[in-house]
Design a protein around this motif. Structure first.
Motif, short mmCIF file in Angstrom:
data_model
loop_
_atom_site.label_atom_id
_atom_site.label_comp_id
_atom_site.label_asym_id
_atom_site.label_seq_id
_atom_site.Cartn_x
_atom_site.Cartn_y
_atom_site.Cartn_z
N GLU C 15 -46.43 -7.91 1.19
CA GLU C 15 -46.43 -9.31 1.88
C GLU C 15 -45.30 -9.26 2.96
OE1 GLU C 15 -48.12 -12.96 -0.12
OE2 GLU C 15 -46.84 -11.73 -1.95
N MET C 16 -44.20 -8.77 2.45
CA MET C 16 -43.02 -8.88 3.15
C MET C 16 -43.04 -8.04 4.60
SD MET C 16 -39.44 -9.16 0.81
CE MET C 16 -39.91 -7.95 -0.12
N HIS C 17 -43.68 -6.91 4.19
CA HIS C 17 -43.94 -6.26 5.36
C HIS C 17 -44.77 -6.61 6.47
CE1 HIS C 17 -45.03 -2.54 7.84
NE2 HIS C 17 -43.56 -1.94 7.61
N ALA C 18 -45.80 -7.49 5.80
CA ALA C 18 -46.71 -8.07 6.70
C ALA C 18 -46.20 -9.25 7.59
CB ALA C 18 -47.92 -8.60 5.85
N LEU C 19 -45.19 -9.95 6.79
CA LEU C 19 -44.62 -11.02 7.53
C LEU C 19 -43.66 -10.15 8.90
CD1 LEU C 19 -43.45 -13.62 8.29
CD2 LEU C 19 -41.92 -13.61 6.14
N VAL C 35 -37.38 -18.34 18.80
CA VAL C 35 -36.73 -18.64 17.56
C VAL C 35 -37.72 -19.99 16.85
CG1 VAL C 35 -34.89 -20.03 16.20
CG2 VAL C 35 -34.67 -18.33 18.15
N ARG C 36 -38.26 -20.79 17.72
CA ARG C 36 -39.21 -21.81 17.18
C ARG C 36 -40.19 -21.33 16.48
NH1 ARG C 36 -37.48 -24.41 21.65
NH2 ARG C 36 -35.62 -25.71 21.47
N THR C 37 -41.25 -20.44 16.97
CA THR C 37 -42.26 -19.86 16.75
C THR C 37 -41.96 -19.08 15.28
OG1 THR C 37 -43.12 -19.67 18.97
CG2 THR C 37 -44.42 -18.72 17.07
N THR C 38 -40.78 -18.26 15.48
CA THR C 38 -40.40 -17.38 14.00
C THR C 38 -40.38 -18.54 12.91
OG1 THR C 38 -39.41 -16.06 15.51
CG2 THR C 38 -38.51 -16.09 13.15
N LEU C 39 -39.79 -19.82 13.13
CA LEU C 39 -39.32 -20.53 12.08
C LEU C 39 -40.89 -21.18 11.49
CD1 LEU C 39 -36.10 -22.10 13.23
CD2 LEU C 39 -36.45 -20.15 11.58
N ASP C 40 -41.74 -21.51 12.58
CA ASP C 40 -42.80 -21.97 12.18
C ASP C 40 -43.70 -20.94 11.58
OD1 ASP C 40 -42.90 -24.25 13.88
OD2 ASP C 40 -43.85 -23.50 15.55
N ILE C 41 -43.61 -19.56 11.65
CA ILE C 41 -44.25 -18.76 10.78
C ILE C 41 -43.63 -18.52 9.57
CG2 ILE C 41 -44.83 -16.08 10.39
CD1 ILE C 41 -45.24 -16.19 13.70
N VAL C 42 -42.31 -18.50 9.37
CA VAL C 42 -41.48 -18.33 8.12
C VAL C 42 -42.04 -19.76 7.05
CG1 VAL C 42 -39.28 -18.82 6.97
CG2 VAL C 42 -39.66 -17.10 8.84
N GLY C 43 -42.14 -20.93 7.94
CA GLY C 43 -42.50 -22.34 7.28
C GLY C 43 -43.89 -22.30 6.59
N ILE C 198 -35.02 -11.52 7.01
CA ILE C 198 -35.82 -12.78 7.07
C ILE C 198 -36.87 -12.64 6.02
CG2 ILE C 198 -37.34 -14.34 8.37
CD1 ILE C 198 -35.91 -13.36 11.00
N ALA C 199 -37.64 -11.62 5.90
CA ALA C 199 -38.66 -11.60 4.97
C ALA C 199 -38.00 -11.42 3.68
CB ALA C 199 -39.21 -10.31 5.22
N VAL C 200 -36.88 -11.05 3.33
CA VAL C 200 -36.23 -10.74 1.77
C VAL C 200 -35.69 -12.19 1.32
CG1 VAL C 200 -34.36 -10.06 0.43
CG2 VAL C 200 -35.83 -8.33 1.77
N ALA C 201 -35.22 -12.92 2.46
CA ALA C 201 -34.65 -14.20 2.15
C ALA C 201 -35.92 -15.19 1.75
CB ALA C 201 -33.92 -14.65 3.40
N THR C 202 -36.98 -14.90 2.66
CA THR C 202 -37.91 -15.87 2.47
C THR C 202 -38.66 -15.58 1.00
OG1 THR C 202 -38.72 -15.72 4.74
CG2 THR C 202 -40.37 -16.66 3.23
N PHE C 203 -38.70 -14.28 0.56
CA PHE C 203 -39.38 -13.84 -0.76
C PHE C 203 -38.67 -14.28 -1.91
CE2 PHE C 203 -44.01 -12.65 -0.22
CZ PHE C 203 -44.05 -12.91 1.12
N LEU C 204 -37.32 -14.01 -1.51
CA LEU C 204 -36.27 -14.53 -2.72
C LEU C 204 -36.37 -16.11 -2.87
CD1 LEU C 204 -33.88 -13.89 -4.48
CD2 LEU C 204 -32.40 -14.19 -2.39
N ALA C 205 -36.35 -16.90 -1.82
CA ALA C 205 -36.52 -18.16 -1.98
C ALA C 205 -37.90 -18.70 -2.96
CB ALA C 205 -36.71 -18.83 -0.70
N SER C 333 -39.83 -0.25 5.23
CA SER C 333 -40.90 -0.04 4.28
C SER C 333 -40.92 -0.99 3.25
CB SER C 333 -40.55 1.31 3.54
OG SER C 333 -39.66 1.18 2.37
N PRO C 334 -42.12 -1.33 2.60
CA PRO C 334 -42.31 -2.37 1.68
C PRO C 334 -41.60 -1.95 0.48
CG PRO C 334 -44.55 -1.67 2.60
CD PRO C 334 -43.30 -0.54 3.33
N GLY C 335 -41.41 -0.76 0.16
CA GLY C 335 -40.59 -0.59 -1.24
C GLY C 335 -39.14 -0.76 -0.76
N ALA C 336 -38.55 -0.63 0.20
CA ALA C 336 -37.09 -0.74 0.39
C ALA C 336 -37.05 -2.27 0.31
CB ALA C 336 -36.82 -0.15 1.52
N MET C 337 -37.84 -2.95 1.17
CA MET C 337 -37.65 -4.49 0.96
C MET C 337 -37.70 -4.80 -0.37
SD MET C 337 -39.12 -6.04 4.59
CE MET C 337 -40.55 -4.87 4.79
N ALA C 338 -39.02 -4.42 -1.07
CA ALA C 338 -38.96 -4.85 -2.29
C ALA C 338 -37.81 -4.60 -3.09
CB ALA C 338 -40.11 -4.28 -3.05
#
Lengths: 432, 432, 432
Positions: C15-19, C35-43, C198-205, C333-338
């Motif tokens: 999922e993080m890799h997809a993001l 930046v705004r579009t990025t935050l929209d997507i993270v949102g 950004i992806a790791v922060a998002t999934f940590l949250a 890689s998905p594995g590294a982010m995981a």
């Protein structure tokens, strides 16, 4: 005053060696005219204030001893030949020998003769400051060649009330806080111990005077132990101003540099010397404080506990020539003395620039670009190091870290860190 | 009282081993007559004050348990032969076994039998202090040889209100500050754990009494855990006087010495043991504190946090014979016990002489020659070390460093440092 | 909001890799619609509170700059072919390029072209935030293929008053003390730097929100430097609540994990990360703080000096793909982010459970058996570790040691120590 040469340290090396050669023949001891003549000659290089302290003066736990002077001394063999002659080397007489004028068989004379059986052609250096005695030092092979028979022995010396002599030279600084540089002047014809130290101290004083240093530098030319004790006793009110110090001894042999730390072990001078030696390409040794050695013993005694270390090349008693006639001017080299001088100058330069700053914009990084602090900075890789140095100075200028601390933690050269601090100071971003 | 032998530690080794052999057959536990008989025998070597604390007494977080005594126990096979017999070894009965008198098939009996399959001819040591149970310990090969059938089992024991027994021996010192030496006395027929510790403690007490030590030494012979807890509970007012301590356990096997540091890790006893072991030629190990082991657990609990370490040879559970019948008198050697004793004596000697002095002449070096402090000192290399020791003591006697600190920093033997301090003290140059 | 997946970290890796892939094409900078579009997507994954701070706002020593937006940009060759096209990659335009619309010969155009001669088919990433300039970044081999002639260059951008945009996401905790997790969102099409962060922060949250954590966790998605400075300037009253923090950057490459310590070096987050990394089987590196890197520079500036470290895999500038078009979604890689996420979760779990307890029965050991604290504890070797952990917690719960300190000193896993503390706490033997 001797003319100042071009500032290349090689030139200074030759000049220092010439000074060693000139001082070499004199018969120095802890008192007497040999010390006075030595100080006269040093005084041709840097102006000295000479102090004469009378015999009997109480100095800390000690008393200034009687003054020793010697005019002539020899042993003449049964044929009347001077087989040992003070005129040939000041080492031939036991230091502080009381006068003697007698004829005696070799067997009786032997009790007053000192040799080095392991080094049969070297003459040892011996003294008897506080026990009245007389004696001669000679090569074992000279002794072996002496025929039996009656010998004339004569030492034309005096041990009498007089003075202890020492001298100071001060390089005034921007502040009255002092750095003391001390060297012992009590050894007779021994080049490394301590004419090389005297020469390095002299030329360090001249180099420092080229521009007003931050600290006031006080150079002390005094006999070992009793001289330092006398100075400490007579300068009680000044001790608090002594912030750092260095004792110079055995400063001219070809061995690697050795820094002996102060009793405190973490005094600023210790950190400075560590940084300077580590940063240089030289081989070196840093050793712990021990309460034996030269006048750091007195400066670091627990009542004073000053931040005074000692710089040598091969330290005290660490070379076979130590305290023998083999410690002659050939044993010390212009290059080695120039190297010792260079390290002293580097250490003084670090000491003098080592400040504790406070970041005036400590919340987040200040915008350096707006102040032109990225542009002002030369070539590419230099620039990077200079920028890093600015960031480190800003990061650590919290009133706790000195610039030396910044250099230690960042691994950057002290000069780069100090230059960064100068730039930040000019930009009003830090204050001392 | 047993006669005192010549003080050679070898003689002591043999005597300690004899004591181990004498104590070996007794059935000790955390309470009961086995402990009392043990203390009677130790009391033949050093006078003991024996304490009896009634069952039910609250001691810190614990309660003194009921007293366990046992007269006889055996398993008889279908033919009536005693195949396991308490008379042969006190290990054969599970410690604190409740009484039993029954006949049962082997299958039922098995649930109460403990063996060591990995060491088929050793008998394990097992207890059940706080859960009422009964059981037998035997060799696996004994068990394997038992035929099926009905077995008679009998344990003639009592678990009843009574007392917990422990003893103290005090060697009075020059001061009332105390060193505690503690050993557990609750294990039955196990030589290293802890008859060797009891023997070393006993002979250490005798050695210390030969001359009045500086500290008062209190020897504690008590059951493990509950005994130390009982002592601590009943001596609350004395704890502040306990300055140092040592728990002796597993003190007689042939392995190298192991010192386990106190919880503080830098207590004086820790530094003393480090110094003594480092200075000796012995192999040794120094290990960190852990809250498991012997009675250092109680002395070092956070409320007390005493400077108590533990000295063993191979420590607890570190040898296969641990808590088995193989920990018999052959497992411990006179030489090993003598060696443990020697280290204890050295440690006590350092502890006893370790003072903090103040240099009364701290400004510069005092003139030692004038006071004869250079002459008073034997042969040549000895002299040099003795002089260095005096300079070190003068240098570090600032009220912060102990003599042990001087020895550590100077690398000189503690004895040399202490002798130098004695000489300086006699000369009035330092005060305690 | 995107649906929550099964909690396996492998699923999260995908999922993080997809993001990352979804965010990759956007042209981000320190301001602007990217930046705004990025935050929209993270949102879509976690609810965000977006802040817009006007151009010209003073933030600490800085000023919020004008906003940059870009619609199109290209270079067309003499034949009219778009040889460099912003539509193909946001890297092709120098960040913050001012608008240009001109025709010029290649020779003149070259001054505005940036390439990587050592990596001829990679496009570099370049910006000029504070000096008005325009430029293009392209592959060296593209440049080499360009014929001489007149080129049309066009950048349809605006640099104008607007806003700086950043966002926060808060996971409320049991206490208001905060942990800050920060990642920069200002880099355009670069996957490891910093879409992976950004992806790791998002999934940590998302993971933290599954149960109420002890601390309140504040996630900060903001442009590097100016964004962190803006947040710090606008949250002065909140800083005292920030107890710990972590900056996530370069969180997805296949290299080993690297933890960069806070300026303090011994902050709790530093000890936590050391413990988590040391206890894991992963290879890792722990490096000292330097005042260069990502937003730890701001959080650790001396005025704030927060306990904020930084977690990366291969850190900043440590891989050749850094700041080039080769840092694309294949580079992470998905594995590294995981794996990065897993370490973050472990660290938060330790932080959240790390307390300082006080032993309420500190004199001697409390009787654990009586309280069933030996029984309550599963299988054999587990039991032993659990018992040791209880003894350690009791021993060190003196108000000075945290559970992490207990784990460090005992060498036991933090989880075991924390479980022991829970058991002791339930038994009333310790209090927080």
């Amino acid at each position: 005053m001797a003319p100042m040469t071009a500032q290349g340290e090689e030139g200074a090396g030759a000049e220092m060696h010439a000074l060693v050669e000139r001082l070499y023949p004199l018969c120095r001891s802890i008192t007497g005219d040999g010390v006075r003549t030595t100080l006269d000659i040093v005084g041709e290089y840097v102006p000295l204030r000479v102090h004469e302290v009378p015999t009997g003066t109480q100095v800390l736990d000690w008393t200034v001893p009687q003054e020793w002077n010697i005019r002539d001394a020899y042993i003449a063999d049964p044929a009347g030949n001077r087989v040992v002659d003070f005129a040939a080397s000041s080492l031939h007489v036991l230091g502080y020998s009381v006068p003697v004028s007698a004829t005696m068989p070799l067997s009786e004379l032997r009790e007053h003769l000192h040799t080095l059986p392991d080094h049969p052609n070297w003459v040892p250096y011996r003294t008897s400051y506080y026990t009245p005695e007389w004696g001669f030092c000679l090569a074992q092979e000279t002794l072996d060649a002496l025929p039996d028979g009656e010998y004339e022995v004569r030492i034309d010396s005096t041990v009498a009330d007089g003075h202890l002599t020492y001298a100071e030279h001060v390089v005034p600084g921007q502040v009255t806080d002092e750095v003391i540089v001390s060297c012992h002047v009590c050894h007779p014809s021994l080049a490394n111990d301590n004419l090389a130290g005297i020469a390095v101290a002299t030329f360090l004083a001249r180099a420092l005077a080229e521009q007003t240093p931050y600290y006031t530098y006080r150079f002390l030319f005094a006999p070992g132990t009793i001289g330092a004790i006398t100075w400490l006793a007579r300068n009680a009110e000044r001790i608090d101003q002594v912030k750092h110090g260095l004792v110079l001894a055995c400063a001219g042999d070809r061995g690697q540099l050795t820094y002996k730390q102060s009793r405190r072990g973490d005094a600023e001078i210790d950190r400075v010397m560590r940084h300077v030696l580590t940063a240089s390409e030289r081989p070196y040794r840093i050793v712990e404080f021990t309460p034996y050695g030269y006048d750091e013993r007195q400066f670091c005694s627990p009542g004073f506990d000053l931040g005074v270390g000692s710089l040598s090349r091969t330290p005290y008693a660490g070379y076979p020539e130590y305290h023998t006639s083999a410690d002659n001017p050939d044993f010390v080299s212009p290059g080695a003395m120039a190297d010792t001088l260079a390290v002293c100058r580097e250490a003084c330069a670090v000491l003098d620039r080592n400040r504790r700053y406070r970041n005036l914009s400590p919340y987040g990084e200040p915008q350096l670009g707006r102040r032109g602090l990225y542009d002002a900075l030369g070539g590419r890789s230099d620039t990077k190091q200079a920028q890093m140095a600015m960031l480190w100075v800003l990061s650590l200028s919290d009133g706790e870290h000195s610039l030396l601390g910044v250099a230690e933690r960042s691994g950057l050269p002290f000069d780069t860190v100090a230059a960064a601090a100068d730039a930040l100071h000019r930009a009003g971003l830090i204050k001392a």
